[in-house]
Design a protein around this motif. Structure first.
Motif, PDB file in Angstrom:
ATOM      1  N   LYS B  91      11.712 -15.995  18.264  1.00 14.69           N
ATOM      2  CA  LYS B  91      12.285 -16.881  17.261  1.00 14.69           C
ATOM      3  C   LYS B  91      13.723 -16.451  16.943  1.00 14.69           C
ATOM      4  O   LYS B  91      14.020 -15.274  16.938  1.00 14.69           O
ATOM      5  N   ASP B  92      14.567 -17.416  16.691  1.00 11.63           N
ATOM      6  CA  ASP B  92      15.945 -17.134  16.264  1.00 11.63           C
ATOM      7  C   ASP B  92      16.767 -16.369  17.309  1.00 11.63           C
ATOM      8  O   ASP B  92      17.727 -15.701  16.948  1.00 11.63           O
ATOM      9  N   ASP B  94      18.867 -17.427  19.488  1.00 14.39           N
ATOM     10  CA  ASP B  94      20.253 -17.917  19.550  1.00 14.39           C
ATOM     11  C   ASP B  94      21.070 -17.423  18.357  1.00 14.39           C
ATOM     12  O   ASP B  94      22.215 -17.000  18.521  1.00 14.39           O
ATOM     13  N   VAL B  95      20.465 -17.478  17.182  1.00 10.83           N
ATOM     14  CA  VAL B  95      21.217 -17.059  15.999  1.00 10.83           C
ATOM     15  C   VAL B  95      21.369 -15.539  15.964  1.00 10.83           C
ATOM     16  O   VAL B  95      22.378 -15.007  15.499  1.00 10.83           O
ATOM     17  N   ASN B  96      20.407 -14.828  16.538  1.00  8.98           N
ATOM     18  CA  ASN B  96      20.568 -13.376  16.663  1.00  8.98           C
ATOM     19  C   ASN B  96      21.741 -13.041  17.586  1.00  8.98           C
ATOM     20  O   ASN B  96      22.499 -12.107  17.337  1.00  8.98           O
ATOM     21  N   ARG B  97      21.879 -13.839  18.635  1.00  9.94           N
ATOM     22  CA  ARG B  97      22.991 -13.639  19.568  1.00  9.94           C
ATOM     23  C   ARG B  97      24.329 -13.923  18.854  1.00  9.94           C
ATOM     24  O   ARG B  97      25.328 -13.256  19.087  1.00  9.94           O
ATOM     25  N   ARG B  98      24.292 -14.926  17.987  1.00 11.64           N
ATOM     26  CA  ARG B  98      25.507 -15.230  17.216  1.00 11.64           C
ATOM     27  C   ARG B  98      25.855 -14.061  16.286  1.00 11.64           C
ATOM     28  O   ARG B  98      27.022 -13.719  16.129  1.00 11.64           O
ATOM     29  N   LEU B  99      24.819 -13.459  15.702  1.00 10.28           N
ATOM     30  CA  LEU B  99      25.048 -12.289  14.840  1.00 10.28           C
ATOM     31  C   LEU B  99      25.681 -11.148  15.629  1.00 10.28           C
ATOM     32  O   LEU B  99      26.558 -10.444  15.129  1.00 10.28           O
ATOM     33  N   LEU B 101      27.507 -11.466  18.279  1.00  9.76           N
ATOM     34  CA  LEU B 101      28.881 -11.891  18.523  1.00  9.76           C
ATOM     35  C   LEU B 101      29.760 -11.607  17.303  1.00  9.76           C
ATOM     36  O   LEU B 101      30.946 -11.321  17.419  1.00  9.76           O
ATOM     37  N   CYS B 102      29.148 -11.691  16.138  1.00  9.80           N
ATOM     38  CA  CYS B 102      29.885 -11.490  14.881  1.00  9.80           C
ATOM     39  C   CYS B 102      29.960 -10.018  14.463  1.00  9.80           C
ATOM     40  O   CYS B 102      30.581  -9.712  13.452  1.00  9.80           O
ATOM     41  N   GLY B 103      29.308  -9.132  15.171  1.00  3.96           N
ATOM     42  CA  GLY B 103      29.465  -7.717  14.851  1.00  3.96           C
ATOM     43  C   GLY B 103      28.203  -6.880  14.782  1.00  3.96           C
ATOM     44  O   GLY B 103      28.274  -5.659  14.708  1.00  3.96           O
ATOM     45  N   TYR B 104      27.039  -7.523  14.739  1.00  5.95           N
ATOM     46  CA  TYR B 104      25.797  -6.745  14.765  1.00  5.95           C
ATOM     47  C   TYR B 104      25.634  -6.094  16.134  1.00  5.95           C
ATOM     48  O   TYR B 104      26.047  -6.670  17.147  1.00  5.95           O
ATOM     49  N   LEU B 109      19.566  -4.855  15.296  1.00  7.01           N
ATOM     50  CA  LEU B 109      18.652  -5.995  15.097  1.00  7.01           C
ATOM     51  C   LEU B 109      17.235  -5.649  15.552  1.00  7.01           C
ATOM     52  O   LEU B 109      16.262  -5.918  14.854  1.00  7.01           O
ATOM     53  N   LYS B 251      23.237  -9.153  25.875  1.00  4.21           N
ATOM     54  CA  LYS B 251      24.541  -8.543  26.152  1.00  4.21           C
ATOM     55  C   LYS B 251      25.656  -9.588  26.019  1.00  4.21           C
ATOM     56  O   LYS B 251      25.499 -10.746  26.380  1.00  4.21           O
ATOM     57  N   ILE B 252      26.759  -9.114  25.491  1.00  4.24           N
ATOM     58  CA  ILE B 252      27.926  -9.966  25.286  1.00  4.24           C
ATOM     59  C   ILE B 252      29.129  -9.234  25.838  1.00  4.24           C
ATOM     60  O   ILE B 252      29.314  -8.045  25.593  1.00  4.24           O
TER      61      ILE B 252
END
Lengths: 209, 261
Positions: B91-92, B94-99, B101-104, B109, B251-252
């Protein structure tokens, strides 16, 4: 990286198997510039954005940024079972805003965004209970929370009503006047005059529109 | 790893879980339903079986109903924890990946999720143990609970692995139901195990060590160090694989200079 460029993508190539999506795409954003990229569905806009954001590796080329980047994805990528306020808190933590000496400065930024885009009344509502337009406002606000130097927006105004659309552009122009650079990627551009540079993505090539 | 980041993520994960009311209802009703069905359907006749983790010669004779209650307790904990773990990682995403990307950091996580999962495993094990006490009192109750917790640990690691590999919920549910059903729900039953043609294969399935820990503790005072060590090794192996897949998927590639943060 060129002298004044804040963000630069150089010679990006990307293929999926034999299907070439991007061919030698280069892009540069100067300080205080609003750049637009238009393209039809399937033109490779999302692939290019994913590469710019580091979510996808290019086959060739590189991306260099000299500032803090904010990214607003096309779909509202949010925690549906958290409230609007909790989403802000989670992203403020991610941006490292809660570590700053002025502990509540991010809350001020949050309140400003809630007021500006007029969705403060939903602050304590679960995201799953919000309309598509309000989710999109939150989606955009999360990208703006940390006052980025470079803003990359994927179809940012889809789902906005006319008034919010106008407020979006007025906010964008305000950011531009502060020297921030903005990249707007969309399948549709209504007002060319808003952009300093406008490109079209056609058959994998980025051309001046 | 940064403590504020982990704490925020753990709190948000717990809030998300607590708001899933339907899942909470299932969490409380499934063990009661399982135990009630067993107590209504199983007779109290004596059955004899081998305690495989002690030795092939150690045979105990116990009530079929009591043996099945222990066995279904392990299955209930396994089923619930594997579902929860799969949901937690799937669950989530995509939004975890966004987090991220934002610094987490992905490690922050996943660590927060593991902390929450561990708490949930302990709570479910104690809850299932408490329900079990309504039906009968095992010989060594704390170690039966420990056996349930080990079942929760191994199965939640299996759930994490399924969630890391499979992107869609339906495939994940099928993978969990198929394995837990055939493993906990059938092959690990000591009565079946005694007659099984290929016991080695059964010993390599996830529920083997936790089932042994619970069964041995419920009816004897033998030590359960082997099943404990076996469960920890087995669960840790699954956990390591699922973490490797999770990190690979999250990974990013950050550009030079500064990025989102």
């Amino acid at each position: 990286m060129n002298g004044g460029a804040l963000f630069q993508a150089e010679h990006i190539d990307k293929s999926y198997g034999k299907h070439i999506v991007l061919k030698d795409v280069s892009l540069e954003m100067q300080r205080g510039e609003i750049v637009g990229i238009v393209g039809e569905n399937g033109a490779g806009k999302s692939t290019l954005l994913k590469i710019l954001m580091g979510l996808l590796a290019p086959d060739a080329g590189n991306v260099v940024s000299q500032g803090i980047v904010g990214y607003c994805p096309q779909e509202a990528v949010l925690f549906e079972t958290l409230t609007v306020s909790e989403n802000f808190l989670y992203f403020a933590t991610a941006y490292g805003l809660r570590r700053t000496k002025i502990e509540n400065s991010w809350e001020e930024a949050k309140n400003n965004l809630l007021d500006y885009f007029r969705f403060g009344q939903y602050e304590n509502r679960l995201v799953s209970e919000l309309s598509g337009g309000t989710k999109q406002k939150l989606n955009l606000s999360l990208a703006l929370l940390h006052s980025p130097d470079i803003l990359i927006l994927d179809e940012p105004y889809s789902g906005f009503d006319w008034e919010t659309y106008l407020r979006f552009w007025s906010y964008t122009e305000e950011l531009q006047s502060k020297g921030k650079s903005i990249l707007v990627v969309s399948h549709l551009v209504n007002d060319r005059s808003k952009f300093n540079s406008l490109y079209a993505l056609k058959e994998g090539n980025l051309e001046c529109a | 790893m940064r403590l504020t980041y982990i704490k925020t993520s753990a709190v948000m994960t717990m809030r998300e879980m607590a708001r899933n009311r339907f899942a909470l209802i299932l969490l409380f009703t499934i063990p009661v339903l399982f135990f009630t069905l067993v107590s209504l359907t199983m007779g109290d006749n004596l059955v004899a079986f081998k305690l495989a983790s002690i030795s092939e010669e150690t045979i105990v004779e116990v009530s079929a109903q009591k043996q099945s209650l222990i066995f279904i307790g392990v299955a209930a904990v396994g089923l619930l924890t594997s579902f929860l773990a799969m949901n937690l990682i799937q669950k989530d995403s995509d939004v975890n990946r966004r987090l991220i990307l934002c610094g987490y950091r992905p490690s922050e996580l996943i660590f927060a999720k593991l902390v929450v999962l561990l708490c949930v495993v302990v709570l479910i094990s104690c809850y299932v143990g408490a329900i079990l006490m309504l039906f009968f009192r095992p010989e060594n109750f704390p170690f039966v609970i420990l056996g349930f917790a080990l079942a929760g640990f191994v199965h939640s690691c299996y759930g994490l692995l399924v969630g890391a590999i499979v992107r869609r919920e339906m495939e994940g549910i099928l993978l969990i139901v198929l394995l837990v059903n055939i493993d906990s729900g059938w092959l690990q039953n000591p009565i079946f195990y005694a007659e099984a043609q290929n016991k080695t294969l059964i010993r390599f399935l996830p529920a083997y060590f936790p089932s042994q820990a619970s069964i041995v503790s419920a009816f004897t005072d033998y030590g359960i160090s082997n099943p404990i060590v076996g469960s920890i090794i087995y669960g840790s192996g699954l956990l390591l694989i699922s973490l490797a897949i999770y990190f690979w998927r999250m990974k990013i590639k950050k550009s030079s200079e500064s990025f989102v943060q």
